[in-house]
Design a protein around this motif. Structure first.
Motif: not given
Length: 259
Positions: A125-135
């Motif tokens: 489960v991913r809680f952080y990213a620089y950008n929102k995953y597109p799909y």
């Protein structure tokens, strides 16, 4: 009224650290304020300078954790591997030392943990990213299933795995292999990203990905990740060459290179 403490008996918090002991202290302090407790906390250190190691030892007066370090800096891959080797619980929450939890962190972690308990076919489960995953395909509780198909447009689809804060099963390496050692942090992450895709990894992504944790780099303890000028240049021609290279690198990594 005091907020109840959330105890995650199946989760070990693994923190990677390098020369940012005050940042580590801040993370541990904020997690304590967030009323999160874990079965264990492992701080995996990549041969920090003596003054930082001495400061970390003093933190044991206020925080319960295990420090695992090495005499020589061996890079991100080794730091991740030796930290993970020390984990004894079924699940690992991985956070770098320069993050802090935000409001409702404990609830989001509890919901993410419940998803992995409910869906044994999912790996993280991913809680952080620089950008929102597109799909993304919405699932529940603010989380979506990440979708990857090679024909989806763009390169952002390859950011299917990331070293940013996430919760994963502790037997992750058995399915996807150990982190690549003896190379740059970017290549270590890229290699695991390709392994995760090619070996059928499945992940949930928290849609409001900037609302769970915040990355904080102070002037006294700036980021220790360095990248070359070519990677960061805004020059138009350089950016076009860089995009072409990324396409070649990603698709060759997906189809031509072994993991």
């Amino acid at each position: 009224m005091t907020e109840a403490i959330e105890y995650f008996s199946d989760i070990t918090l693994m923190i990677t650290h390098y020369n940012r002991s005050k940042s580590l202290e801040r993370l541990l302090s904020e997690l304590k304020k967030a009323n999160c407790r874990f079965y264990d906390i492992v701080v995996s250190d990549d041969s920090s300078m003596p003054e930082h190691l001495e400061y970390i030892e003093k933190l044991h007066n206020d925080y319960d954790f295990r420090l695992i370090t090495v005499p020589v800096n061996k890079g991100l891959g080794n730091n991740l591997n030796k930290g993970q080797d020390a984990v004894e619980t079924p699940f690992t929450l991985y956070i770098q030392e320069d993050f802090i939890p935000l409001e409702n962190f404990a609830k989001h972690l509890k919901d993410g943990y419940a998803l992995l308990k409910e869906r044994e076919d999912f790996d993280m489960v991913r809680f952080y990213a620089y950008n929102k995953y597109p799909y993304l395909k919405y699932y529940k509780d603010g989380f979506s299933e990440m979708l990857f198909k090679w024909w989806y447009p763009g390169l952002d689809k390859f950011a299917y795995y990331s070293d940013h804060p996430h919760l994963k099963r502790s037997n992750f390496a058995q399915k996807f292999g150990r982190y690549l050692e003896g190379t740059s942090g970017d290549k270590t992450e890229f290699t695991m990203m390709m392994s995760f895709i090619k070996r059928g990894g499945k992940a949930f992504f928290y849609d409001e990905h900037k609302s769970v944790l915040e990355q904080v780099n102070s002037s006294s303890e700036p980021s220790t990740m360095t990248r070359n000028v070519w990677r960061n240049s805004d020059n138009f021609f350089v950016s076009q060459i860089r995009t072409i290279y990324r396409y070649i690198n990603c698709y060759s990594g997906l189809y031509l290179r072994k993991v």
